[in-house]
Design an enzyme around this catalytic site. Structure first.
Site, PDB file in Angstrom:
ATOM      1  N   GLU A 275      37.619  44.180  27.922  1.00 36.88           N
ATOM      2  CA  GLU A 275      37.492  44.049  29.260  1.00 36.88           C
ATOM      3  C   GLU A 275      38.210  43.474  30.213  1.00 36.88           C
ATOM      4  O   GLU A 275      37.786  42.216  30.880  1.00 36.88           O
ATOM      5  CB  GLU A 275      35.794  43.705  29.295  1.00 36.88           C
ATOM      6  N   GLY A 277      40.595  41.625  32.995  1.00 40.46           N
ATOM      7  CA  GLY A 277      40.420  41.381  34.579  1.00 40.46           C
ATOM      8  C   GLY A 277      41.654  40.752  35.120  1.00 40.46           C
ATOM      9  O   GLY A 277      42.502  41.551  35.589  1.00 40.46           O
ATOM     10  N   ARG A 278      41.673  39.637  34.703  1.00 45.89           N
ATOM     11  CA  ARG A 278      42.560  38.804  35.466  1.00 45.89           C
ATOM     12  C   ARG A 278      44.200  39.056  35.118  1.00 45.89           C
ATOM     13  O   ARG A 278      44.837  39.366  35.898  1.00 45.89           O
ATOM     14  CB  ARG A 278      42.572  36.971  35.028  1.00 45.89           C
ATOM     15  N   CYS A 346      36.790  22.962  57.811  1.00 43.09           N
ATOM     16  CA  CYS A 346      36.179  21.793  58.248  1.00 43.09           C
ATOM     17  C   CYS A 346      35.532  21.036  56.831  1.00 43.09           C
ATOM     18  O   CYS A 346      34.386  20.715  56.941  1.00 43.09           O
ATOM     19  CB  CYS A 346      35.228  21.531  59.515  1.00 43.09           C
TER      20      CYS A 346
HETATM   21  N1  LLP Z   1      33.991  40.440  30.722  1.00 43.17           N
HETATM   22  C1  LLP Z   1      32.989  39.580  31.138  1.00 43.17           C
HETATM   23  C2  LLP Z   1      31.543  39.934  30.457  1.00 43.17           C
HETATM   24  C3  LLP Z   1      33.292  38.429  32.016  1.00 43.17           C
HETATM   25  O1  LLP Z   1      32.332  37.756  32.198  1.00 43.17           O
HETATM   26  C4  LLP Z   1      34.513  38.618  32.512  1.00 43.17           C
HETATM   27  C5  LLP Z   1      34.972  37.437  33.393  1.00 43.17           C
HETATM   28  C6  LLP Z   1      35.507  39.301  32.282  1.00 43.17           C
HETATM   29  C7  LLP Z   1      35.117  40.486  31.269  1.00 43.17           C
HETATM   30  C8  LLP Z   1      36.828  39.279  32.755  1.00 43.17           C
HETATM   31  O2  LLP Z   1      37.485  38.175  32.285  1.00 43.17           O
HETATM   32  P1  LLP Z   1      39.267  38.075  32.561  1.00 43.17           P
HETATM   33  O3  LLP Z   1      39.909  39.073  31.898  1.00 43.17           O
HETATM   34  O4  LLP Z   1      39.391  38.073  34.156  1.00 43.17           O
HETATM   35  O5  LLP Z   1      39.610  36.662  32.192  1.00 43.17           O
HETATM   36  N2  LLP Z   1      36.520  33.069  39.114  1.00 43.17           N
HETATM   37  C9  LLP Z   1      36.975  32.692  37.772  1.00 43.17           C
HETATM   38  C10 LLP Z   1      36.849  33.609  36.773  1.00 43.17           C
HETATM   39  C11 LLP Z   1      35.694  34.058  36.138  1.00 43.17           C
HETATM   40  C12 LLP Z   1      35.483  34.991  35.218  1.00 43.17           C
HETATM   41  C13 LLP Z   1      34.027  35.632  34.677  1.00 43.17           C
HETATM   42  N3  LLP Z   1      33.829  36.473  33.861  1.00 43.17           N
HETATM   43  C14 LLP Z   1      38.412  32.325  38.264  1.00 43.17           C
HETATM   44  O6  LLP Z   1      38.763  32.495  39.428  1.00 43.17           O
HETATM   45  O7  LLP Z   1      39.156  31.730  37.272  1.00 43.17           O
END
Ligand code: LLP
Length: 436
Positions: A275, A277-278, A346
């Site tokens: 999974e 994302g980043r 602000c």
């Molecule tokens: N799967 C699950 C169950 C998750 O909770 C997350 C991210 C991902 C996959 C994807 O993770 P990645 O590959 O994107 O690291 N807003 C925060 C990041 C929060 C991530 C939450 N869960 C930031 O800006 O760093």
């Protein structure tokens, strides 16, 4: 590697000069490169090539329909965590059979929505959730495929706000309870257990926590199979980190991550899901902003931009570092000055960076926040009644607005003044008061 490079002294997104986008769309604006999104997806696909797998892109990182459509067309599945994200994945054309539903607090309405629209699996995080899903599915006369999300109790060595694999967090079912809950799941009406799942955190820059968690998961899978449980799928979560600065040590590459997955799970004869994302979206996007003022403070020099914490919350929320670069490349050897880079909101916390070295800046100059394609636009708000930041997708030498900046009228039209407060737009004369 990304596709935001200087050409003839001007920062480009692929073949498009960023000033052209600023002129056409205005600032602030997020700009994504199709080539980088595609490249990052393919790196994962290559890393897992040969293993039966599905790359379920984490929609929360960047859920714009155009981004989802682009990734869906490459073959990606989606990891969603809300009815809204599910609707987005479906609207982008991703079939339910490629969508996994994660999250610790799925509502019955969300469960019913996904069961009706089609779903690959629910990643269930607790027994109460399992019972609710059983009732909803049995009520609809269908079977819900379920993977149990486990909490392996490992330290992901990342920012505490984005670590999820420790026993003290709200996520997952403790490993020790896995067998009991899986057995219960198999006996519940409307539930079909298909596998196990975990996700230990985000922005991981080291493979060691993965290795620790994955070895536990593989061991548990073997032990459970030996007891007669059927486990067909393993969802390994996301979390692989990206380089936010050019100077930092490079986090592990998808190929290195893939080698680890093969080593640990290669002989288990399981379908693997991941999974990310980043890593797919992060370095595929920048936030383009313009300087409004350069303000000499009593002790510091402030660069006041037209982007603010409502457009990119990560520095305020996680003390996150984003490289900020001038769109007009500084001349070689040009003098730099330390700026506190801030927005117009602000709040003292509306600060992107302190003492950031930039060439001398003037009002109107453009800057780009790098690595802003993930957890940027999706976390934006309209705080201070600032219009939601728009998004642009670049493809080679052309670009399209994939989310338009809302007009003030559109923003106002969302609110309603009830009749019993009187006609809108005409406030009563003040009565009484000191000057009356
Ligand atoms: N799967 C699950 C169950 C998750 O909770 C997350 C991210 C991902 C996959 C994807 O993770 P990645 O590959 O994107 O690291 N807003 C925060 C990041 C929060 C991530 C939450 N869960 C930031 O800006 O760093």
């Amino acid at each position: 590697m990304d596709h935001f490079l200087y050409r003839d002294g001007v920062l480009h997104a692929e073949d498009v000069p960023l000033p052209a986008i600023a002129a056409a769309v205005g600032t602030p604006v997020y700009v994504y490169a199709r080539a980088t999104l595609t490249r990052h997806y393919r790196l994962f696909a290559e890393a897992l090539d040969g293993l039966p797998h599905l790359i379920c892109y984490a929609v929360k990182a960047n859920g714009n329909l155009a981004v989802l459509k682009l990734l869906g067309d490459l073959g990606a599945g989606m990891d969603v965590v809300s009815g809204g994200e599910y609707a987005r994945a479906r609207a982008a054309g991703v079939p339910g059979s490629r969508i996994v539903f994660s999250g610790v607090g799925k509502t019955r309405a969300e469960m019913a929505q996904a069961l009706a629209g089609g779903i690959r699996q629910f990643n269930v995080e607790s027994e109460p959730e399992l019972e609710a899903l059983s009732e909803v599915a049995a009520g609809l006369g269908v079977e819900a495929p379920v993977a149990l999300r486990l909490n392996p109790d490992v330290d992901a060595r990342t920012h505490p706000k984005i670590a999820t694999g420790g026993a003290e967090t709200k996520f997952g079912i403790p490993m020790g309870q896995a067998v009991a809950v899986y057995t219960r799941a198999a006996a519940l009406p409307g539930i079909r257990p298909v596998g196990l799942d975990l996700h230990i955190g985000s922005q991981l820059t080291d493979l060691a926590p993965y290795e620790q968690a994955y070895l536990r998961l593989a061991g548990l899978t073997r032990a459970m199979r030996a007891e007669g449980h059927r486990i067909d799928r393993l969802d390994l979560g996301g979390g692989l980190g990206i380089p936010y600065t050019r100077s930092n040590a490079v986090p592990p590459l998808p190929s290195e991550y893939g080698a680890l997955v093969r080593r640990i799970f290669g002989d288990l004869d399981c379908e693997i899901e991941i999974e990310p994302g980043r890593l797919i979206a992060g370095n595929a996007g920048i936030l383009l902003a313009a300087a409004i003022y350069v303000k000499p403070g009593a002790q510091r020099r402030f660069l006041i931009l037209d982007a603010a914490m409502n457009d990119l919350i990560r520095p305020t929320m996680y003390d996150a570092h984003h490289d900020i670069v001038p769109v007009q490349e500084a001349a070689p050897g040009a003098e730099t000055l330390p700026y506190d880079v801030v927005g117009p909101v602000c709040e003292t916390g509306d600060i992107f960076a302190r003492d950031r070295a930039l060439p001398a800046m003037a009002p109107g100059d453009l800057v780009a926040f790098r690595s802003a394609g993930a957890y940027g636009a999706v976390m934006a708000s309209e705080y201070n009644a600032r219009p939601l930041v728009p998004e642009v997708l670049v493809d080679g030498d052309h670009f399209a607005v994939i989310r338009a900046r809302p007009t003030f009228d559109a923003m106002l039209a969302r609110d309603t003044i009830p009749e019993w407060l009187g006609p809108p737009g005409a406030c009563a004369e003040p009565t009484g008061g000191a000057d009356a």
